[in-house]
Design a protein around this motif. Sequence first.
Motif, PDB file in Angstrom:
ATOM      1  N   GLN A  39      45.909  41.171  35.820  1.00  0.00           N
ATOM      2  CA  GLN A  39      47.320  41.553  36.263  1.00  0.00           C
ATOM      3  C   GLN A  39      47.616  42.564  35.436  1.00  0.00           C
ATOM      4  OE1 GLN A  39      49.779  38.049  37.954  1.00  0.00           O
ATOM      5  NE2 GLN A  39      50.840  40.147  39.655  1.00  0.00           N
ATOM      6  N   ALA A  40      48.056  43.851  35.974  1.00  0.00           N
ATOM      7  CA  ALA A  40      48.562  44.996  35.673  1.00  0.00           C
ATOM      8  C   ALA A  40      49.769  44.701  36.134  1.00  0.00           C
ATOM      9  CB  ALA A  40      47.350  45.447  35.686  1.00  0.00           C
ATOM     10  N   PRO A  41      50.562  45.648  35.798  1.00  0.00           N
ATOM     11  CA  PRO A  41      52.135  45.991  35.842  1.00  0.00           C
ATOM     12  C   PRO A  41      52.827  46.078  37.507  1.00  0.00           C
ATOM     13  CG  PRO A  41      52.195  46.412  33.513  1.00  0.00           C
ATOM     14  CD  PRO A  41      50.418  45.785  33.899  1.00  0.00           C
ATOM     15  N   GLY A  42      52.789  45.466  38.162  1.00  0.00           N
ATOM     16  CA  GLY A  42      52.921  45.899  39.250  1.00  0.00           C
ATOM     17  C   GLY A  42      52.183  45.881  40.145  1.00  0.00           C
ATOM     18  N   LYS A  43      51.214  45.795  40.334  1.00  0.00           N
ATOM     19  CA  LYS A  43      49.919  45.065  40.651  1.00  0.00           C
ATOM     20  C   LYS A  43      48.928  43.408  40.732  1.00  0.00           C
ATOM     21  CE  LYS A  43      47.618  49.194  39.296  1.00  0.00           C
ATOM     22  NZ  LYS A  43      46.394  50.045  38.952  1.00  0.00           N
ATOM     23  N   GLN A  44      48.418  43.144  41.641  1.00  0.00           N
ATOM     24  CA  GLN A  44      48.372  41.806  42.425  1.00  0.00           C
ATOM     25  C   GLN A  44      46.818  41.503  41.117  1.00  0.00           C
ATOM     26  OE1 GLN A  44      46.682  42.293  46.074  1.00  0.00           O
ATOM     27  NE2 GLN A  44      48.887  41.290  46.860  1.00  0.00           N
ATOM     28  N   ARG A  45      46.816  40.462  40.675  1.00  0.00           N
ATOM     29  CA  ARG A  45      46.169  40.135  40.152  1.00  0.00           C
ATOM     30  C   ARG A  45      44.847  40.449  41.083  1.00  0.00           C
ATOM     31  NH1 ARG A  45      46.791  33.748  37.605  1.00  0.00           N
ATOM     32  NH2 ARG A  45      48.921  34.638  37.323  1.00  0.00           N
ATOM     33  N   GLU A  46      43.558  40.508  40.184  1.00  0.00           N
ATOM     34  CA  GLU A  46      42.737  40.403  40.618  1.00  0.00           C
ATOM     35  C   GLU A  46      41.064  40.294  39.700  1.00  0.00           C
ATOM     36  OE1 GLU A  46      40.847  45.014  40.389  1.00  0.00           O
ATOM     37  OE2 GLU A  46      41.444  44.997  38.178  1.00  0.00           O
ATOM     38  N   LEU A  47      40.124  40.135  40.066  1.00  0.00           N
ATOM     39  CA  LEU A  47      39.253  39.339  39.794  1.00  0.00           C
ATOM     40  C   LEU A  47      38.378  40.821  38.880  1.00  0.00           C
ATOM     41  CD1 LEU A  47      37.108  37.060  39.885  1.00  0.00           C
ATOM     42  CD2 LEU A  47      35.974  38.381  41.708  1.00  0.00           C
ATOM     43  N   VAL A  48      38.030  39.725  37.923  1.00  0.00           N
ATOM     44  CA  VAL A  48      37.556  40.710  36.901  1.00  0.00           C
ATOM     45  C   VAL A  48      35.677  40.323  36.677  1.00  0.00           C
ATOM     46  CG1 VAL A  48      36.791  41.332  34.413  1.00  0.00           C
ATOM     47  CG2 VAL A  48      39.251  41.070  35.368  1.00  0.00           C
ATOM     48  N   ALA A  49      35.238  39.192  36.204  1.00  0.00           N
ATOM     49  CA  ALA A  49      34.225  38.567  36.675  1.00  0.00           C
ATOM     50  C   ALA A  49      34.122  37.363  36.668  1.00  0.00           C
ATOM     51  CB  ALA A  49      33.629  39.143  35.367  1.00  0.00           C
ATOM     52  N   THR A  50      32.529  36.697  37.416  1.00  0.00           N
ATOM     53  CA  THR A  50      32.816  35.582  37.516  1.00  0.00           C
ATOM     54  C   THR A  50      31.262  34.793  36.658  1.00  0.00           C
ATOM     55  OG1 THR A  50      31.532  35.120  39.442  1.00  0.00           O
ATOM     56  CG2 THR A  50      34.049  35.051  39.104  1.00  0.00           C
ATOM     57  N   ILE A  51      31.014  33.675  36.447  1.00  0.00           N
ATOM     58  CA  ILE A  51      29.330  33.247  35.729  1.00  0.00           C
ATOM     59  C   ILE A  51      29.367  31.862  36.015  1.00  0.00           C
ATOM     60  CG2 ILE A  51      30.951  32.462  33.699  1.00  0.00           C
ATOM     61  CD1 ILE A  51      27.940  33.751  32.490  1.00  0.00           C
ATOM     62  N   THR A  52      28.469  31.475  37.027  1.00  0.00           N
ATOM     63  CA  THR A  52      28.157  30.579  37.048  1.00  0.00           C
ATOM     64  C   THR A  52      27.627  29.291  36.178  1.00  0.00           C
ATOM     65  OG1 THR A  52      26.011  30.465  38.449  1.00  0.00           O
ATOM     66  CG2 THR A  52      27.598  30.817  39.362  1.00  0.00           C
ATOM     67  N   SER A  53      27.828  27.995  36.437  1.00  0.00           N
ATOM     68  CA  SER A  53      26.532  27.418  35.187  1.00  0.00           C
ATOM     69  C   SER A  53      25.541  27.630  35.111  1.00  0.00           C
ATOM     70  CB  SER A  53      26.647  25.701  35.602  1.00  0.00           C
ATOM     71  OG  SER A  53      26.026  25.535  37.264  1.00  0.00           O
ATOM     72  N   GLY A  54      25.066  28.429  36.166  1.00  0.00           N
ATOM     73  CA  GLY A  54      23.260  28.892  35.781  1.00  0.00           C
ATOM     74  C   GLY A  54      23.323  30.626  35.830  1.00  0.00           C
ATOM     75  N   GLY A  55      24.089  30.688  34.913  1.00  0.00           N
ATOM     76  CA  GLY A  55      23.884  31.983  34.802  1.00  0.00           C
ATOM     77  C   GLY A  55      24.469  33.504  35.621  1.00  0.00           C
ATOM     78  N   ILE A  56      24.584  33.301  36.127  1.00  0.00           N
ATOM     79  CA  ILE A  56      24.758  34.343  37.254  1.00  0.00           C
ATOM     80  C   ILE A  56      26.095  35.219  37.450  1.00  0.00           C
ATOM     81  CG2 ILE A  56      24.862  34.471  40.160  1.00  0.00           C
ATOM     82  CD1 ILE A  56      23.006  32.742  40.262  1.00  0.00           C
ATOM     83  N   THR A  57      26.645  35.824  37.338  1.00  0.00           N
ATOM     84  CA  THR A  57      27.039  37.108  37.112  1.00  0.00           C
ATOM     85  C   THR A  57      27.819  37.271  38.340  1.00  0.00           C
ATOM     86  OG1 THR A  57      25.977  38.885  35.791  1.00  0.00           O
ATOM     87  CG2 THR A  57      26.368  36.642  34.471  1.00  0.00           C
ATOM     88  N   THR A  58      28.598  38.137  38.348  1.00  0.00           N
ATOM     89  CA  THR A  58      29.476  39.106  39.152  1.00  0.00           C
ATOM     90  C   THR A  58      30.849  39.818  38.586  1.00  0.00           C
ATOM     91  OG1 THR A  58      31.114  38.246  40.424  1.00  0.00           O
ATOM     92  CG2 THR A  58      29.560  37.873  41.413  1.00  0.00           C
ATOM     93  N   TYR A  59      30.853  40.971  39.015  1.00  0.00           N
ATOM     94  CA  TYR A  59      31.728  42.305  38.164  1.00  0.00           C
ATOM     95  C   TYR A  59      32.152  42.906  39.059  1.00  0.00           C
ATOM     96  CZ  TYR A  59      29.848  41.194  33.835  1.00  0.00           C
ATOM     97  OH  TYR A  59      28.843  40.344  32.690  1.00  0.00           O
ATOM     98  N   VAL A  60      33.482  42.664  38.970  1.00  0.00           N
ATOM     99  CA  VAL A  60      34.337  44.053  39.578  1.00  0.00           C
ATOM    100  C   VAL A  60      33.917  45.568  39.317  1.00  0.00           C
ATOM    101  CG1 VAL A  60      36.346  44.459  38.261  1.00  0.00           C
ATOM    102  CG2 VAL A  60      36.853  44.899  40.736  1.00  0.00           C
ATOM    103  N   ASP A  61      33.827  46.666  40.185  1.00  0.00           N
ATOM    104  CA  ASP A  61      33.246  47.244  40.220  1.00  0.00           C
ATOM    105  C   ASP A  61      33.621  48.021  39.181  1.00  0.00           C
ATOM    106  OD1 ASP A  61      32.279  48.332  44.237  1.00  0.00           O
ATOM    107  OD2 ASP A  61      30.817  47.284  42.302  1.00  0.00           O
TER     108      ASP A  61
END
Length: 120
Positions: A39-61
């Motif tokens: 969360q940057a000042p004045g902005k909404q919290r955003e998802l950066v990255a996630t990872i499952t227990s199996g190692g599958i990842t996602t990232y914001v562009d």
Amino acid sequence: QVQLVESGGGLVQAGGSLGLSCAASGSIFSIPVMGWYRQAPGKQRELVATITSGGITTYVDSVKGRFTISRDNTKDTVYLRMDSLKPEDTAVYYCNTNVIFYSGAAVVTWGRGTQVTVSS
């Protein structure tokens, strides 16, 4: 109850690197998903990255190719390696976990946040 302990962050010049870690503790059976938000000042919290227990990842562009999320299931710990940092990456970074207890209950927990500041 789950406790999240975050570490890392700080001040770095543009183009530099930083690492974050977040360790979960408690009567944890499993953590299907661990992730980082910011969360940057004045902005909404955003998802950066996630990872499952199996190692599958996602990232914001905006961080693809620069940030790497990983986890150590034996330590219930998630990491975020941030390379080629840009001033626009400046934010408070929050760890987020989706925890399942031995009781079968589930809870989403947030860390307190750690500041990352990238100077130009």
